[in-house]
Design a protein around this motif. Sequence first.
Motif, PDB file in Angstrom:
ATOM      1  N   CYS A 104       0.890  -1.297  -0.147  1.00 33.64           N
ATOM      2  CA  CYS A 104       0.166  -0.063   0.067  1.00 33.64           C
ATOM      3  C   CYS A 104       0.748   1.322  -0.166  1.00 33.64           C
ATOM      4  O   CYS A 104       1.743   1.161   0.887  1.00 33.64           O
ATOM      5  CB  CYS A 104      -0.654  -0.037   1.220  1.00 33.64           C
ATOM      6  N   THR A 105       0.283   2.243  -0.727  1.00 36.12           N
ATOM      7  CA  THR A 105       1.296   3.483  -0.974  1.00 36.12           C
ATOM      8  C   THR A 105       0.755   4.271   0.502  1.00 36.12           C
ATOM      9  O   THR A 105       1.659   5.380   0.463  1.00 36.12           O
ATOM     10  CB  THR A 105       0.927   4.239  -2.250  1.00 36.12           C
ATOM     11  N   HIS A 106       0.073   4.043   1.349  1.00 33.20           N
ATOM     12  CA  HIS A 106      -0.174   5.020   2.457  1.00 33.20           C
ATOM     13  C   HIS A 106       0.884   4.876   3.464  1.00 33.20           C
ATOM     14  O   HIS A 106       1.487   5.898   3.461  1.00 33.20           O
ATOM     15  CB  HIS A 106      -1.583   4.557   3.000  1.00 33.20           C
ATOM     16  N   GLY A 125      -7.866   0.702   5.488  1.00 30.68           N
ATOM     17  CA  GLY A 125      -8.957   1.229   4.565  1.00 30.68           C
ATOM     18  C   GLY A 125      -8.714   1.482   3.018  1.00 30.68           C
ATOM     19  O   GLY A 125      -9.750   1.675   2.439  1.00 30.68           O
ATOM     20  N   SER A 126      -7.307   1.566   2.904  1.00 32.85           N
ATOM     21  CA  SER A 126      -7.190   2.166   1.180  1.00 32.85           C
ATOM     22  C   SER A 126      -7.882   1.088   0.459  1.00 32.85           C
ATOM     23  O   SER A 126      -7.407  -0.255   0.550  1.00 32.85           O
ATOM     24  CB  SER A 126      -6.018   2.522   0.961  1.00 32.85           C
ATOM     25  N   LYS A 127      -8.324   1.591  -0.793  1.00 33.43           N
ATOM     26  CA  LYS A 127      -8.707   0.460  -1.725  1.00 33.43           C
ATOM     27  C   LYS A 127      -8.171   0.891  -3.224  1.00 33.43           C
ATOM     28  O   LYS A 127      -8.278   2.254  -3.453  1.00 33.43           O
ATOM     29  CB  LYS A 127     -10.178   0.191  -1.842  1.00 33.43           C
ATOM     30  N   PHE A 128      -7.719   0.037  -4.187  1.00 40.12           N
ATOM     31  CA  PHE A 128      -7.142   0.451  -5.454  1.00 40.12           C
ATOM     32  C   PHE A 128      -7.821  -0.287  -6.447  1.00 40.12           C
ATOM     33  O   PHE A 128      -8.365  -1.450  -6.286  1.00 40.12           O
ATOM     34  CB  PHE A 128      -5.755  -0.004  -5.484  1.00 40.12           C
ATOM     35  N   GLY A 133      -4.710   0.324 -10.820  1.00 37.84           N
ATOM     36  CA  GLY A 133      -4.068   0.561  -9.374  1.00 37.84           C
ATOM     37  C   GLY A 133      -4.302   1.871  -8.958  1.00 37.84           C
ATOM     38  O   GLY A 133      -3.662   2.108  -7.777  1.00 37.84           O
ATOM     39  N   SER A 134      -5.234   2.644  -9.544  1.00 38.21           N
ATOM     40  CA  SER A 134      -5.581   3.833  -9.056  1.00 38.21           C
ATOM     41  C   SER A 134      -6.397   3.910  -7.687  1.00 38.21           C
ATOM     42  O   SER A 134      -6.931   2.834  -7.333  1.00 38.21           O
ATOM     43  CB  SER A 134      -6.448   4.752 -10.057  1.00 38.21           C
ATOM     44  N   THR A 141      -3.018   8.157  -1.281  1.00 37.04           N
ATOM     45  CA  THR A 141      -3.217   9.156  -2.358  1.00 37.04           C
ATOM     46  C   THR A 141      -2.705   8.970  -3.645  1.00 37.04           C
ATOM     47  O   THR A 141      -2.828   9.579  -4.540  1.00 37.04           O
ATOM     48  CB  THR A 141      -2.730  10.688  -1.799  1.00 37.04           C
ATOM     49  N   ARG A 142      -1.679   7.807  -3.491  1.00 37.85           N
ATOM     50  CA  ARG A 142      -0.933   7.463  -4.844  1.00 37.85           C
ATOM     51  C   ARG A 142      -1.157   6.159  -5.081  1.00 37.85           C
ATOM     52  O   ARG A 142      -1.530   5.317  -4.265  1.00 37.85           O
ATOM     53  CB  ARG A 142       0.490   7.585  -4.434  1.00 37.85           C
TER      54      ARG A 142
END
Length: 159
Positions: A104-106, A125-128, A133-134, A141-142
């Motif tokens: 994860c980029t976070h 909780g990030s989802k791509f 991969g956005s 944010t990346r």
Amino acid sequence: MSDDQIVTAPVQTRRAMLLGAGAVGATVVLAACGTDNSTDNSTDGANDAAPGASDPAGGDNGGGADVLTKTGEVPVGGGLIFAAKDVVVTQPTAGQFKAFSAICTHQNCPVTSVDGGTINCTCHGSKFSITDGSVKTGPATRPLAAKEVKVEGENITLA
């Protein structure tokens, strides 16, 4: 010791107990969000997300490339995570295979699942998107970094 002597154990204060519990909890969280930036070039565990995938050392991959999985193992509209290789392979539409970093980029947590058209990190909780991969849901944010894969017959390998 006589009958009228009382022996007591040291008394722990509530504050000491809470601080100790907090330290243990912080250690667990930091360990989950930590990252090891070393590169593991071994093939051990290369197929840990794909039961039945060919063994990279097994010789059936036509040239010794690291076979991640077979095309039939990657669900359409989903994907597989190969933690040992830090890669996620997805199949957004039938016959279209994509690959991304599994970190994860976070805060550099490993992603943990592919579900509902997204690659998911349960740390925060990030989802791509499985397509490019956005970022679909923050706090990241990346986007996930794209990786190159080759499809040769049924085999999917890192390019």
